[in-house]
Enzyme design. Sequence first.
Site, PDB file in Angstrom:
ATOM      1  N   GLU A 257       0.894  -1.151   0.000  1.00 44.05           N
ATOM      2  CA  GLU A 257       0.000   0.000   0.000  1.00 44.05           C
ATOM      3  C   GLU A 257       0.929   1.197   0.000  1.00 44.05           C
ATOM      4  O   GLU A 257       1.654   1.420   0.972  1.00 44.05           O
ATOM      5  CB  GLU A 257      -0.882  -0.040   1.242  1.00 44.05           C
ATOM      6  CG  GLU A 257      -2.078   0.864   1.106  1.00 44.05           C
ATOM      7  CD  GLU A 257      -2.496   1.393   2.451  1.00 44.05           C
ATOM      8  OE1 GLU A 257      -2.773   0.606   3.350  1.00 44.05           O
ATOM      9  OE2 GLU A 257      -2.513   2.631   2.597  1.00 44.05           O
ATOM     10  N   CYS A 294      -3.667   7.415   4.890  1.00 41.64           N
ATOM     11  CA  CYS A 294      -3.522   6.919   3.514  1.00 41.64           C
ATOM     12  C   CYS A 294      -4.666   7.449   2.654  1.00 41.64           C
ATOM     13  O   CYS A 294      -4.531   7.568   1.445  1.00 41.64           O
ATOM     14  CB  CYS A 294      -3.599   5.399   3.462  1.00 41.64           C
ATOM     15  SG  CYS A 294      -2.814   4.590   4.839  1.00 41.64           S
TER      16      CYS A 294
END
Lengths: 526, 526
Positions: A257, A294
């Site tokens: 990620e 994120c």
Amino acid sequence: MSLAQVLIAGKWRAANASGTFQSYDPALAEPIETEFPVSTWADCDEALTAAAEAFQALRKLPASKIAEFLEAFAARIEAAKDELVATASRETALPKNPRLEGNELPRTTGQLRQAAAAARDGAWALPTIDTKLGLASQLEAIGPVVVFGPNNFPLAFNSASGGDFAAAIAAGCPVIAKANSSHPLTTMLLAREAFAAVEATKLPKATVQLIYRTSHADGEKLVSDPRVGAIGYTGSRHAGLVLKAAADRAGKPIYLELSSVNPVVILPGALAEKGDDIAGQFTTSCLMGTGQFCTNPGLVVLVASEATEKFIAQLVGKFSAAPVGTLLSASVAKSLAAGVSTLTQSGAQVLVGGASGGGKGFSYANTLLRASGQQFLRNAAALQTEAFGNASLIVVCDSDSEAAQVLAQLEGNLTGCIYSHTGGADDPSYDLLAPILRQKVGRLINDKMPTGVAVSSAMNHGGPYPATGHPGFTAVGIPASMRRFGMLACYDGVRDHRLPATLQKKNPTGTLQRLINNSWTTADAE
Amino acid sequence: MSLAQVLIAGKWRAANASGTFQSYDPALAEPIETEFPVSTWADCDEALTAAAEAFQALRKLPASKIAEFLEAFAARIEAAKDELVATASRETALPKNPRLEGNELPRTTGQLRQAAAAARDGAWALPTIDTKLGLASQLEAIGPVVVFGPNNFPLAFNSASGGDFAAAIAAGCPVIAKANSSHPLTTMLLAREAFAAVEATKLPKATVQLIYRTSHADGEKLVSDPRVGAIGYTGSRHAGLVLKAAADRAGKPIYLELSSVNPVVILPGALAEKGDDIAGQFTTSCLMGTGQFCTNPGLVVLVASEATEKFIAQLVGKFSAAPVGTLLSASVAKSLAAGVSTLTQSGAQVLVGGASGGGKGFSYANTLLRASGQQFLRNAAALQTEAFGNASLIVVCDSDSEAAQVLAQLEGNLTGCIYSHTGGADDPSYDLLAPILRQKVGRLINDKMPTGVAVSSAMNHGGPYPATGHPGFTAVGIPASMRRFGMLACYDGVRDHRLPATLQKKNPTGTLQRLINNSWTTADAE
């Protein structure tokens, strides 16, 4: 000054160290007293051998034993809550409440308990049986998993307690946790609780291991070692892609990620209907946790109008008025400044902020930038640079169709949102833009900001490259996140008593959902 | 001599060619008259743009339209059966019957029809709904898929009609088929039928495109192009790994099926119980199709005994007596000779065969080699070299525990078999060896040879690297093979009428199985 011990092969012991490092109190911009070792390959090698042995031992245990461990670990985290929250807060400057104690810690324990329930249940593995042909298959643990945790969630994504950890363990894989360098002390405390739970529930001792840091070369060697099953990595794009290249060369699945600007499109009808609300939601979403999510909304797409100018002015007011938070580390502050600089050098105009400092310790002013759709299209790669932290770029387009062109230039992202009028006034624009955005993001959102990431079976915290390494997988959401750590194991003509219990004719729990002859059922196979 | 046309953007037209090539009649070792173009990048570029447009158009169509195409194509294959079988047989030397007409052609059409049913049904995408949180997710088409088909299944794995083709199209992805150079004429005929079905069912014209060959550099550029969603490749390890490296660098999922020696362990009790049978099964399995199966049993593991010597002598007799088949191409004959040579140079002894020729056209003698367990362990990497074709290596171990060491040295394989006594006499050996083999293979088989690969929901035609590129996926078996060509698409707070029909509250067919609040059900969501 004390030197922390690594946890390898069931023992806390001095590392084979090539050097040491310290974490920082970001609010004081001062190092914290404990020193942490940089492990040499000898530590990695020993951890890998121990993990491979633990993996074989874990394969022989019922999944209920793994579930017991996950639950015992969750309970121990709760018992050690005060120390964990205080330490995590000191190492990250994230507030104890509500963020760490009220939100992240229960998320962590909830995730471990959901993973335990999924392990016990077994349906995560998609057990599939074809009675006519004598075939059966399911996902089974892929092998030892190396987890690299990010800086921004010291508990819920910690390599020794977070989402990747819970998913890998629940799938039956031992974990070698590599601490994030910004919160090694928190990670050590979590690994201490995890290992105590390993011992209490009598799992193989190397089910959980911990190292703090390695050289870059040893990191690449680690992810490509034959003893490794898979890797979970959350962090910077640059380091992630170096590890990906090493893992890819060795044929090792690596789940990444990496980065995301999380575009938010606000259509004119929505702006007219509830512009004030949206301005508040956006400011909260963008500045919460000093923007270090994120899924922080880093790119706002608007269509030019008077209302848009008023909305932008509102945001500028709110960003000016909001207190400036502390960033996680000197390196986050540095990369945020670099990101903003890339944006301004590419033509974006600073509306507010744009300078270092303004808060306690490591900090950077709450920052809004602005560019036109035309500017974005001329320089699309640079103008979608992630400026991780409390900054966002507003792109004002001339028209819907220019907004469509802007969206078409986006690389892969975790999320994308569209705010539209509740009465349908924006529907033609939505119908134009949503299909384009759909292809660029893992999670398409309506009428709210992207920062919340629920731990749900229907969640996707993933997306097209370079947001992640593979668009088919999610890092959050049980059971899907567990499937990253499975290999497909098929049994052909294998005698019933030799099959794993989950694939035998008799449904082992009476409640396990299995795909038998193409229908999901809890019945026995015939 | 005629020059074949490529199928790009809905038109059969002359290629932008940098050269030409011909396929061969392997039984005559003579070229076939039609010439095929080597496309330049201009052809690839045009195909990619057309595929990207077709992809957007396909996304707007109901899955039932895609299903109609797959069924129309299957019907057209049946109508063109005689020409297809004759051409495929001429280009591959595989017998018309039963192999091509009786087995591979019905497998091809059956696969297309299963894919159609799965597309219509929708459950392949694992539709998942969380009603409390307003979240829904499913797999959705990943984008245009480039398919590189292998040489050994001119119909059932053809890039224009086979397993990857059917799975990609059924998942909603247009296919750019790259013909295998050993049967371009067969591929052209299949693409002709596919395109006629595209037109008849009014799919976007670039849903199916065909090129025959590119330069190596253009192949790497093709698989890493931003317009590509994913790649399916079945073929040689060397070429596959070059494409994998290019795709990995670009973050493109590439599904590979590369090589496998498919170890078969025959335990003493089974040998005593039915050694004659097993000798017959092994010979058939190893020599069928001149051994040119991905799941050909290329490595036999036995424990030393008088019975073992007798069994080996039987095999030698059968291999000597069996007619020598024709190989698919000069390059298969060459690589088989090279493979056998690697084995003999690494200490294996030729028991029978070991020389080129002996059959019609391109051929190589039916070959058995022998090595001891100790020899294998000293040179495990070389002694598991795949010798693709009618050859197999027998490894005779001193003991169970030596056999265990041999299995532990294996790299990833598609399949692994263990024959054991039906009464349980071999159970201690089985219990020692099966867990080791399990980790090395995608499909673990009891008491039969690996060559049959049923198209079943419970099949796994995959396995750990380097048998494939990712152990979580299968190339055969619907619906799982379709999931390779999906990206996980999540909808968060998206208004019900904007959702894909499969994720709306109302079950669109009344029969679609969906995971709603963690239970599989065909009910509506509430």
